[in-house]
Scaffold this motif. Structure first.
Motif, short mmCIF file in Angstrom:
data_model
loop_
_atom_site.label_atom_id
_atom_site.label_comp_id
_atom_site.label_asym_id
_atom_site.label_seq_id
_atom_site.Cartn_x
_atom_site.Cartn_y
_atom_site.Cartn_z
N ARG A 291 0.84 -1.19 0.00
CA ARG A 291 0.00 0.00 0.00
C ARG A 291 0.88 1.24 0.00
NH1 ARG A 291 -2.61 3.48 3.73
NH2 ARG A 291 -4.64 4.20 2.98
N ASP B 190 -2.45 4.86 -3.39
CA ASP B 190 -3.68 4.12 -3.07
C ASP B 190 -4.70 5.00 -2.36
OD1 ASP B 190 -2.92 1.65 -4.12
OD2 ASP B 190 -1.64 1.28 -2.39
N ARG C 181 -7.77 6.00 -4.34
CA ARG C 181 -8.87 5.06 -4.50
C ARG C 181 -9.71 5.03 -3.22
NH1 ARG C 181 -5.65 -0.18 -6.98
NH2 ARG C 181 -4.93 0.81 -8.92
N PRO C 182 -11.07 4.90 -3.28
CA PRO C 182 -11.89 4.80 -2.06
C PRO C 182 -11.62 3.50 -1.32
CG PRO C 182 -13.22 4.41 -4.04
CD PRO C 182 -11.87 4.88 -4.51
N ASP C 183 -11.73 3.60 0.04
CA ASP C 183 -11.49 2.44 0.88
C ASP C 183 -12.66 1.47 0.75
OD1 ASP C 183 -10.54 0.65 2.62
OD2 ASP C 183 -10.72 1.89 4.42
N THR C 184 -12.36 0.21 0.49
CA THR C 184 -13.41 -0.79 0.31
C THR C 184 -14.20 -1.01 1.59
OG1 THR C 184 -12.03 -1.86 -1.35
CG2 THR C 184 -13.85 -3.15 -0.46
N ALA C 185 -13.51 -1.01 2.73
CA ALA C 185 -14.21 -1.23 4.01
C ALA C 185 -15.20 -0.11 4.28
CB ALA C 185 -13.19 -1.33 5.15
N GLN C 186 -14.79 1.11 3.99
CA GLN C 186 -15.71 2.23 4.19
C GLN C 186 -16.91 2.14 3.25
OE1 GLN C 186 -13.44 5.82 3.81
NE2 GLN C 186 -12.22 5.44 5.66
N LEU C 187 -16.66 1.70 2.00
CA LEU C 187 -17.77 1.55 1.06
C LEU C 187 -18.77 0.52 1.54
CD1 LEU C 187 -15.90 1.67 -2.39
CD2 LEU C 187 -17.30 3.46 -1.35
N VAL C 188 -18.27 -0.61 2.10
CA VAL C 188 -19.16 -1.66 2.58
C VAL C 188 -19.97 -1.17 3.78
CG1 VAL C 188 -19.26 -3.97 3.60
CG2 VAL C 188 -17.72 -3.49 1.68
#
Length: 670
Positions: free
Chosen positions: A498, A502, A505-512
C-alpha cells in the motif's frame, strides 16, 4: 597414309601413285625403301600441296580449324566445308616445339596448338564463326562456351583464353583417328628457329622463380622429389604423355584424377592451376614455412592457396597449427556457448542470488535477489567480511525465512569456511559460479547494476543514499517485472504494497459500511422492530415432515438477537431464526398491541384527518357526527394502551373507521 587417304577423293590416280608404298604394308613383305618408293613419296607431296587437293578460300562456306600436337611439334589445318559435305584444305601449318614448350604437359601442348592454329590463320578466322576441332576432350570444356575457364586454371591457360576470347568459335571433340590430317602435320614438323619460339621462355618460368624466392624449398628440389615420390611419379607420367587410365587404379590417385584437366608440368614440377604439387617428403618443411610468424589456421590456408597444394593439405595445416606450443598457450577463448538459463524455482524465496556492490562512494552494499519473485533486498555493510554477510542474512531470513539454495561468486566472504558452516547449520545449499564468469550469476549482477544506477542518481541530486534506495525498492517491488509479468511484492507476499497513490482510490471497508448503513435506513420500521416474547404462540417452519410447512409452537426464550427457542406441541425444543417464525393468529386476538406504548397509539390516532376517516353518515350507519368518531378513536386507543384489548370484543357503530385506524397503528408500532 592417313593424311593421304583423307584427301584421296580430291586427287587423281592416287592409288597408282601410292602403289609402291602400299606394297611395303603388305603381310610378309620385306621393308625396302626403293627409288620407286621415294619417287611416289615426293610426288604425293606435290599432289597434296596443289590443286585440286587445296581449295580457294570462300567467305560463304563454313570453316573448320583442325589442330593437334605431338611431343615435339604442332599441326593445324584450315578446312572449308563444301555444299556436298566434304571438307577441303585451305591452308596448312606446322612447327617444332622449343625446349621450354617440349616440357609442357599434354594439356598445355594441345592448348598451344589451338593458339598457334588460330593466330596462324587470323586473316581467315577473325570476324567469322568457325568450328575448332581437337582430339583433346578436356579442352572442349575449358575453352567451350558452356563451361568457361576454371578459376584454378594455370596462368598459361588463362592467357590463352584471353587471346581466344577475340574469336567466335565452338569446340568440337573428335577421336584421334578422325583427326589424322592435323596429327600428320604435328608429327612431321618443319625445322624452325627454336630461339625465336623460345623468346618467351623467361616469362613462362617467372612464376616458379617467384615461388623459389618466397619459400626456402626451391622448385628444383620439388622436381627431384616428384620423380622419387611413388604416387606423383605416376601422375607426372599421365600428365606428360596425356594418357590417363579409364578408371582410378587406387585411392591415392583419385584426387589427381579429379583434377586432371587442370594439371600440367612446369620445369619438371607438377602444377595444379598455379599451385605447386608438393611431394610427401617436403610437406613438413612447407608447413613450418606457412606457420612462420604463428598465423592462425585461416591465414595459413590463405597463404597456401597462393602457392602449394597436396591431397589433405587443409587437415595438415589444422594439425600443424594446433600442435604449436606457443600458439596453444596464447590461443583465444572459444566463441560463447548458447545461453543456458537457471531453471525458474516454483516456490518463492527458495533460491537467492547474492553479490556485493562497491566500493561506491567509500561504501559497500549487500544485494540479495529472489529468483522466483525477483524481489530485491539491499543492505549497507561496513565491509565485505563473512561476519557482515551473516549479519545481513540473519535479518533478512528473520523476515522471509530460510531459502533452499544460495548462488554467489568465489569472493573471500562466500568461499570462507565460516560462511559455509553458517549455511550448513541452517540447511542451505551453496553454489559457487565458475571464476571470472559473472554471467553465471546474472540475476545478482543485473540487480547490482540497477542499484548502482540509483546510487549514482542520488549522488547527483545530493540525496541520502538509503532514502533513495528505499524509494526505489518500494516502486520496484510494486511494478510488474518483465520476466515474471507480476509484481515482486505479489509474487512473494501475495499482495501489493500500500502506497500513497492508493489514497486516490476509495477504501473498500468504508464503502461496505456505508452500503450496510444505507440498507438499514431503507428497511421498513416494522421489519426492524419485529419480535416475539416468551409465551407467544407462533407458527414455526417445520423441516421434519412432508405436507404442511408450518407447525404450532410457543416461544420459550430469545436465545440471540434474531434467534428463538421454540417448543412444539410434542414438547420438543427447536432453534429458529425470526424469519422462520409467524404469529399464530388462531390463538391470539386479531391485533395485539403489547409492544405499543400509550403515547405512540395516541399520536397515531390523532394524526388521522377527517378526510382519511370519511364524512359522517357515508357508511349508512345512522349519520353519526365527528365527535362520535373521536370518541371511538379514544376508546380504541385506550383498549390498546390497556394491553390485550381486542376490537372483536367491542361493538361500535363505526367499525370500518376503527379498523383502518388500528391497521395504521400496526404498521407504525415500535
Amino acid at each position: 597414309m592417313g593424311l593421304v587417304n583423307f584427301y584421296s577423293k580430291f586427287c587423281v590416280n592416287m592409288s597408282d601413285i601410292l602403289k609402291p608404298l602400299y606394297n611395303l604394308l603388305k603381310k610378309n613383305s620385306t621393308w625396302k625403301w626403293s627409288d620407286e618408293c621415294n619417287f611416289a613419296f615426293n610426288k604425293i607431296k606435290k599432289v597434296l600441296s596443289s590443286a585440286p587437293a587445296l581449295a580457294h578460300y570462300s567467305p560463304e562456306l563454313p570453316l573448320v580449324l583442325a589442330v593437334d600436337s605431338s611431343p615435339y611439334g604442332l599441326g593445324a589445318v584450315l578446312l572449308q566445308r563444301e555444299p556436298d559435305g566434304t571438307e577441303r584444305a585451305v591452308s596448312c601449318a606446322s612447327r617444332t616445339l622449343n625446349d621450354a614448350e617440349s616440357n609442357y604437359s599434354q594439356l598445355d601442348k594441345e592448348a598451344l596448338a589451338i593458339v598457334y592454329g588460330v593466330t596462324k590463320h587470323h586473316h581467315y578466322l577473325y570476324g567469322r564463326h568457325f568450328t575448332l576441332r581437337s582430339d583433346h576432350q578436356a579442352l572442349s570444356y575449358i575453352f567451350g562456351k558452356n563451361k568457361g575457364i576454371p578459376v584454378t586454371a594455370a596462368s598459361r591457360l588463362q592467357r590463352y583464353a584471353v587471346k581466344l576470347a577475340a574469336y567466335d568459335f565452338n569446340v568440337e571433340f573428335v577421336r584421334s583417328a578422325q583427326n589424322c590430317y592435323a596429327d600428320a602435320l604435328s608429327r612431321l614438323p618443319l625445322e624452325t628457329n627454336k630461339k625465336v619460339h623460345g623468346s618467351n621462355d623467361s616469362k613462362e618460368c617467372s612464376y616458379l622463380h617467384f615461388v623459389e624466392e618466397s619459400f626456402p624449398v626451391s622448385f628444383r628440389e620439388i622436381k627431384a622429389e616428384v620423380q622419387k615420390d611413388r604416387v606423383l611419379s605416376k601422375i607426372y607420367g599421365y600428365v606428360m604423355f596425356g594418357w590417363w587410365p579409364a578408371r582410378v587404379l587406387n585411392e591415392e590417385e583419385l584426387p589427381f584424377f579429379r583434377r586432371k584437366d587442370n594439371l600440367h608440368i612446369e620445369h619438371g614440377c607438377l602444377v595444379w592451376g598455379y599451385r605447386l604439387v608438393i611431394p610427401v617428403r617436403l610437406r613438413k618443411d612447407i608447413l613450418m614455412e606457412l606457420h612462420a610468424g604463428h598465423p592462425g589456421i585461416v591465414k595459413m590456408k590463405q597463404i597456401a592457396r597462393n602457392y602449394v597444394w597436396w591431397d589433405g593439405i587443409d587437415g595438415d595445416i589444422e594439425q600443424a597449427a594446433r600442435s604449436c606450443g606457443a600458439c596453444e598457450t596464447q590461443r583465444a577463448q572459444p566463441p560463447p556457448a548458447p545461453l543456458h538459463v537457471w531453471p525458474w524455482p516454483e516456490e518463492p524465496w527458495s533460491r537467492l542470488n547474492v553479490d556485493f556492490l562497491g566500493p561506491f562512494n567509500h561504501k559497500y552494499y549487500f544485494v540479495v535477489v529472489d529468483a522466483h519473485s525477483k524481489w530485491i533486498e539491499v543492505e549497507k555493510v561496513p565491509n565485505t567480511s563473512a561476519v557482515a554477510v551473516e549479519h545481513c542474512l540473519r535479518q533478512i531470513f528473520a523476515r522471509f525465512g530460510l531459502p533452499k539454495r544460495i548462488i554467489s561468486d568465489n569472493g573471500p566472504p562466500f568461499s570462507s569456511a565460516e560462511f559455509g558452516m553458517y549455511l550448513k547449520r541452517n540447511g542451505i545449499s551453496h553454489t559457487l559460479i565458475p571464476p571470472y564468469h559473472p554471467a553465471s550469476n546474472g540475476a545478482a549482477e543485473n540487480a547490482v547494476r540497477t542499484v548502482k544506477r540509483v546510487l549514482k542518481k542520488a549522488l547527483v541530486e545530493q540525496e541520502d543514499d538509503m532514502k533513495a534506495l528505499s524509494r526505489f525498492l518500494f516502486t520496484y517491488r510494486n511494478s510488474e517485472h518483465s520476466t515474471t509479468q507480476r509484481e515482486p511484492a505479489v509474487a512473494l507476499l501475495g499482495r501489493r504494497l500500500r502506497g500513497r497513490l492508493d489514497l486516490l482510490r476509495p477504501d473498500t471497508a468504508q464503502l461496505v459500511a456505508s452500503a450496510q448503513h444505507a440498507a438499514q435506513q431503507r428497511a421498513p420500521a416494522a421489519a426492524a422492530a419485529r419480535g416475539h416474547a416468551p409465551g407467544d404462540p407462533v407458527l414455526m417452519r417445520d423441516y421434519s415432515k412432508w405436507g404442511s410447512k408450518w407447525a404450532e409452537g410457543k416461544i420459550v426464550e430469545k436465545s440471540g438477537p434474531v434467534t428463538y427457542s421454540v417448543k412444539d406441541n410434542n414438547g420438543h425444543v427447536h432453534k429458529r431464526h425470526i424469519d422462520q417464525l409467524l404469529n399464530d393468529k388462531k390463538k391470539q386476538s386479531r391485533y395485539s398491541f403489547t409492544d405499543l406504548k400509550p403515547d405512540d397509539t395516541q399520536n397515531i390516532a390523532d394524526s388521522y384527518t377527517r378526510e382519511e376517516l370519511g364524512e359522517p353518515g357515508d357508511n349508512g350507519d345512522g349519520g353519526e357526527s365527528w365527535e362520535d368518531a373521536d370518541t371511538l378513536l379514544e376508546g380504541e386507543a385506550g383498549l390498546a394502551a390497556g394491553g390485550g384489548g381486542s376490537v372483536q370484543e367491542c361493538v361500535r357503530p363505526r367499525r370500518d373507521a376503527a379498523t383502518r385506524c388500528l391497521e395504521k397503528i400496526k404498521e407504525h408500532r415500535v
